[in-house]
Design a protein around this motif. Structure first.
Motif, PDB file in Angstrom:
ATOM      1  N   GLY A 199     -10.828 -35.026  -0.133  1.00 41.20           N
ATOM      2  CA  GLY A 199     -12.043 -35.251   0.638  1.00 41.20           C
ATOM      3  C   GLY A 199     -12.821 -36.458   0.175  1.00 41.20           C
ATOM      4  O   GLY A 199     -13.474 -37.141   0.970  1.00 41.20           O
ATOM      5  N   GLU A 200     -12.768 -36.751  -1.119  1.00 43.52           N
ATOM      6  CA  GLU A 200     -13.491 -37.913  -1.662  1.00 43.52           C
ATOM      7  C   GLU A 200     -12.952 -39.217  -1.097  1.00 43.52           C
ATOM      8  O   GLU A 200     -13.688 -40.194  -0.972  1.00 43.52           O
ATOM      9  N   ARG A 201     -11.704 -39.228  -0.708  1.00 50.53           N
ATOM     10  CA  ARG A 201     -11.112 -40.453  -0.139  1.00 50.53           C
ATOM     11  C   ARG A 201     -11.738 -40.805   1.211  1.00 50.53           C
ATOM     12  O   ARG A 201     -11.717 -41.953   1.622  1.00 50.53           O
ATOM     13  N   PHE A 202     -12.281 -39.810   1.880  1.00 49.08           N
ATOM     14  CA  PHE A 202     -12.829 -40.021   3.215  1.00 49.08           C
ATOM     15  C   PHE A 202     -14.349 -39.983   3.258  1.00 49.08           C
ATOM     16  O   PHE A 202     -14.948 -40.403   4.242  1.00 49.08           O
ATOM     17  N   ALA A 203     -14.965 -39.455   2.202  1.00 51.25           N
ATOM     18  CA  ALA A 203     -16.429 -39.343   2.180  1.00 51.25           C
ATOM     19  C   ALA A 203     -16.930 -39.458   0.746  1.00 51.25           C
ATOM     20  O   ALA A 203     -16.738 -38.535  -0.052  1.00 51.25           O
TER      21      ALA A 203
END
Length: 149
Positions: A98-102
């Motif tokens: 999720g950190e890759r997108f947000a």
């Protein structure tokens, strides 16, 4: 040749991450800034190395859930205190990817306390993971390890 981390080293990283969170760690953010080209950068989280080491170690111990998007809605309904190995694999995959997108996705779970609860649950399941790995298993789909009564 690169050093291959041992299972003991992975567990040490998990424990250091727990200690960091228990100490009251709060994610720091790098503010936006004006670049030399005149563009503004967006603020982004500056995660502690121990936190990221714990996340990487947990993901390595459990293995990824390649179908985490399909699994997450069901998984998030399970109380973390009774999450299975499979549920934890889904959680850690979801948080990490999720950190890759947000930017700040990991920070949300740190601030809510869920990241610490997930690490606590992983530590609680450590013995069942050892048994699974001795039997040639590991974190596999449908693994329903639960706490001992």
């Amino acid at each position: 040749m690169a050093h291959q981390e041992s299972a003991t080293e992975h567990w040490e990283k998990v424990h250091r991450g727990r200690e960091l969170l228990l100490s009251g760690y709060q994610v720091q953010w790098t503010p936006s800034r004006l670049t030399s080209s005149g563009a503004w950068t967006m603020p982004y989280p500056d995660y502690d190395e121990m936190l990221m080491g714990a996340l990487d170690a947990a993901s390595t111990i459990l293995g990824p859930d390649h179908d985490y998007l399909a699994s997450f809605e069901r998984t998030r309904e399970v109380p973390i205190s009774s999450a299975s190995v499979s549920d934890l694999s889904t959680w850690f995959t979801y948080i990490q990817r999720g950190e890759r997108f947000a930017d700040g996705h990991i920070a949300h779970y740190v601030e809510s306390g869920e990241f610490l609860l997930l690490l606590d649950r992983l530590v609680a399941l450590r013995d069942s993971l050892r048994i699974a790995s001795r039997d040639g298993g590991g974190a596999r789909e449908g693994d329903e390890a639960r706490p001992s009564p």
